[in-house]
Design a protein around this motif. Sequence first.
Motif, PDB file in Angstrom:
ATOM      1  N   SER A  73       0.834  -1.213   0.000  1.00 36.17           N
ATOM      2  CA  SER A  73       0.000   0.000   0.000  1.00 36.17           C
ATOM      3  C   SER A  73       0.864   1.257   0.000  1.00 36.17           C
ATOM      4  O   SER A  73       0.489   2.256  -0.626  1.00 36.17           O
ATOM      5  CB  SER A  73      -0.984  -0.002   1.167  1.00 36.17           C
ATOM      6  OG  SER A  73      -0.315   0.045   2.388  1.00 36.17           O
ATOM      7  N   ILE A  74       2.008   1.229   0.677  1.00 33.80           N
ATOM      8  CA  ILE A  74       2.920   2.377   0.648  1.00 33.80           C
ATOM      9  C   ILE A  74       3.327   2.669  -0.791  1.00 33.80           C
ATOM     10  O   ILE A  74       3.281   3.813  -1.244  1.00 33.80           O
ATOM     11  CB  ILE A  74       4.172   2.133   1.521  1.00 33.80           C
ATOM     12  CG1 ILE A  74       3.797   2.126   3.004  1.00 33.80           C
ATOM     13  CG2 ILE A  74       5.247   3.189   1.253  1.00 33.80           C
ATOM     14  CD1 ILE A  74       4.905   1.655   3.926  1.00 33.80           C
ATOM     15  N   ILE A  75       3.695   1.638  -1.519  1.00 39.22           N
ATOM     16  CA  ILE A  75       4.122   1.813  -2.903  1.00 39.22           C
ATOM     17  C   ILE A  75       2.949   2.220  -3.796  1.00 39.22           C
ATOM     18  O   ILE A  75       3.074   3.110  -4.635  1.00 39.22           O
ATOM     19  CB  ILE A  75       4.805   0.535  -3.426  1.00 39.22           C
ATOM     20  CG1 ILE A  75       6.128   0.314  -2.681  1.00 39.22           C
ATOM     21  CG2 ILE A  75       5.049   0.622  -4.939  1.00 39.22           C
ATOM     22  CD1 ILE A  75       6.764  -1.033  -2.913  1.00 39.22           C
ATOM     23  N   SER A  76       1.791   1.603  -3.590  1.00 37.29           N
ATOM     24  CA  SER A  76       0.652   1.919  -4.458  1.00 37.29           C
ATOM     25  C   SER A  76       0.136   3.345  -4.253  1.00 37.29           C
ATOM     26  O   SER A  76      -0.409   3.937  -5.182  1.00 37.29           O
ATOM     27  CB  SER A  76      -0.472   0.906  -4.257  1.00 37.29           C
ATOM     28  OG  SER A  76      -1.034   1.030  -2.975  1.00 37.29           O
ATOM     29  N   SER A  80       5.895   6.944  -6.762  1.00 33.78           N
ATOM     30  CA  SER A  80       6.991   6.145  -7.313  1.00 33.78           C
ATOM     31  C   SER A  80       6.486   5.266  -8.450  1.00 33.78           C
ATOM     32  O   SER A  80       5.316   4.898  -8.483  1.00 33.78           O
ATOM     33  CB  SER A  80       7.602   5.255  -6.237  1.00 33.78           C
ATOM     34  OG  SER A  80       8.165   6.046  -5.242  1.00 33.78           O
ATOM     35  N   PRO A  81       7.382   4.917  -9.343  1.00 36.52           N
ATOM     36  CA  PRO A  81       6.976   4.044 -10.439  1.00 36.52           C
ATOM     37  C   PRO A  81       6.508   2.684  -9.924  1.00 36.52           C
ATOM     38  O   PRO A  81       7.029   2.182  -8.927  1.00 36.52           O
ATOM     39  CB  PRO A  81       8.248   3.879 -11.273  1.00 36.52           C
ATOM     40  CG  PRO A  81       9.244   4.823 -10.727  1.00 36.52           C
ATOM     41  CD  PRO A  81       8.765   5.293  -9.396  1.00 36.52           C
ATOM     42  N   PRO A  82       5.522   2.084 -10.590  1.00 33.71           N
ATOM     43  CA  PRO A  82       4.991   0.795 -10.130  1.00 33.71           C
ATOM     44  C   PRO A  82       5.964  -0.376 -10.309  1.00 33.71           C
ATOM     45  O   PRO A  82       5.692  -1.453  -9.827  1.00 33.71           O
ATOM     46  CB  PRO A  82       3.746   0.601 -10.996  1.00 33.71           C
ATOM     47  CG  PRO A  82       3.925   1.490 -12.154  1.00 33.71           C
ATOM     48  CD  PRO A  82       4.828   2.609 -11.733  1.00 33.71           C
ATOM     49  N   TYR A  83       7.111  -0.136 -10.965  1.00 36.59           N
ATOM     50  CA  TYR A  83       8.077  -1.224 -11.166  1.00 36.59           C
ATOM     51  C   TYR A  83       8.579  -1.796  -9.848  1.00 36.59           C
ATOM     52  O   TYR A  83       9.047  -2.935  -9.801  1.00 36.59           O
ATOM     53  CB  TYR A  83       9.266  -0.764 -12.008  1.00 36.59           C
ATOM     54  CG  TYR A  83      10.276   0.042 -11.232  1.00 36.59           C
ATOM     55  CD1 TYR A  83      11.329  -0.594 -10.567  1.00 36.59           C
ATOM     56  CD2 TYR A  83      10.180   1.416 -11.130  1.00 36.59           C
ATOM     57  CE1 TYR A  83      12.249   0.128  -9.829  1.00 36.59           C
ATOM     58  CE2 TYR A  83      11.097   2.149 -10.401  1.00 36.59           C
ATOM     59  CZ  TYR A  83      12.121   1.508  -9.759  1.00 36.59           C
ATOM     60  OH  TYR A  83      13.018   2.225  -9.024  1.00 36.59           O
ATOM     61  N   LEU A  84       8.486  -1.034  -8.772  1.00 36.67           N
ATOM     62  CA  LEU A  84       8.993  -1.518  -7.487  1.00 36.67           C
ATOM     63  C   LEU A  84       8.366  -2.854  -7.102  1.00 36.67           C
ATOM     64  O   LEU A  84       9.035  -3.725  -6.563  1.00 36.67           O
ATOM     65  CB  LEU A  84       8.740  -0.491  -6.385  1.00 36.67           C
ATOM     66  CG  LEU A  84       9.631   0.753  -6.408  1.00 36.67           C
ATOM     67  CD1 LEU A  84       9.154   1.755  -5.374  1.00 36.67           C
ATOM     68  CD2 LEU A  84      11.074   0.393  -6.185  1.00 36.67           C
ATOM     69  N   LEU A  93      13.752  -5.304  -3.602  1.00 34.39           N
ATOM     70  CA  LEU A  93      12.741  -4.325  -3.219  1.00 34.39           C
ATOM     71  C   LEU A  93      13.148  -3.621  -1.932  1.00 34.39           C
ATOM     72  O   LEU A  93      13.082  -2.403  -1.825  1.00 34.39           O
ATOM     73  CB  LEU A  93      11.378  -5.001  -3.058  1.00 34.39           C
ATOM     74  CG  LEU A  93      10.240  -4.121  -2.526  1.00 34.39           C
ATOM     75  CD1 LEU A  93      10.011  -2.909  -3.423  1.00 34.39           C
ATOM     76  CD2 LEU A  93       8.978  -4.939  -2.376  1.00 34.39           C
ATOM     77  N   PHE A  94      13.592  -4.400  -0.947  1.00 35.72           N
ATOM     78  CA  PHE A  94      14.043  -3.827   0.325  1.00 35.72           C
ATOM     79  C   PHE A  94      15.163  -2.817   0.082  1.00 35.72           C
ATOM     80  O   PHE A  94      15.114  -1.691   0.579  1.00 35.72           O
ATOM     81  CB  PHE A  94      14.530  -4.933   1.263  1.00 35.72           C
ATOM     82  CG  PHE A  94      15.114  -4.421   2.549  1.00 35.72           C
ATOM     83  CD1 PHE A  94      14.294  -4.190   3.638  1.00 35.72           C
ATOM     84  CD2 PHE A  94      16.471  -4.170   2.661  1.00 35.72           C
ATOM     85  CE1 PHE A  94      14.834  -3.696   4.835  1.00 35.72           C
ATOM     86  CE2 PHE A  94      17.011  -3.684   3.840  1.00 35.72           C
ATOM     87  CZ  PHE A  94      16.187  -3.452   4.928  1.00 35.72           C
ATOM     88  N   LEU A  95      16.169  -3.208  -0.687  1.00 36.52           N
ATOM     89  CA  LEU A  95      17.307  -2.318  -0.942  1.00 36.52           C
ATOM     90  C   LEU A  95      16.875  -1.071  -1.708  1.00 36.52           C
ATOM     91  O   LEU A  95      17.372   0.029  -1.453  1.00 36.52           O
ATOM     92  CB  LEU A  95      18.406  -3.070  -1.690  1.00 36.52           C
ATOM     93  CG  LEU A  95      19.076  -4.188  -0.885  1.00 36.52           C
ATOM     94  CD1 LEU A  95      20.046  -4.966  -1.751  1.00 36.52           C
ATOM     95  CD2 LEU A  95      19.762  -3.639   0.357  1.00 36.52           C
TER      96      LEU A  95
END
Length: 140
Positions: A73-76, A80-84, A93-95
């Motif tokens: 949810s943080i990423i969505s 930031s680009p959705p590639y994460l 992903l963590f790095l």
Amino acid sequence: MANHHQHQPTTDPHQRCEPESPMSLLPEDCIAAIISFTTPRDACRLSLVSSIFKSAAESDIVWECFLPHDYKSIISYSSSPPYLLSLPSKKELFLSLCDHMIMIDDGQTVFYMRKQSGKKYYVPRFFHSRHHPIWLMERD
């Protein structure tokens, strides 16, 4: 009486010779579960112990535990680009979350993580007069 548990030298010169230890007898997913209770820094250190520890320490089982439970949810909700979410491993992903700050809350908050501990931080922007103080908050 012959000792059947002696380490036999390998005939392949490229194969590492690793002495057996009680931990090496555990299944890899069990080792991964144990490593997941440590820190990201410890997982990286443990990956140097042996090939089975390396495989376990780099598994998604371990790195999923180091990611925040709400990372999707943080990423969505970020800019930031959705590639994460499509990176090949949870470790990558963590790095990436540690190396790059993410804007969330319509750009009002910056999210980032610490590599050594996996702690997550939110930096809200508070502006007043000429100064731009930044307040660090750790949220669960």
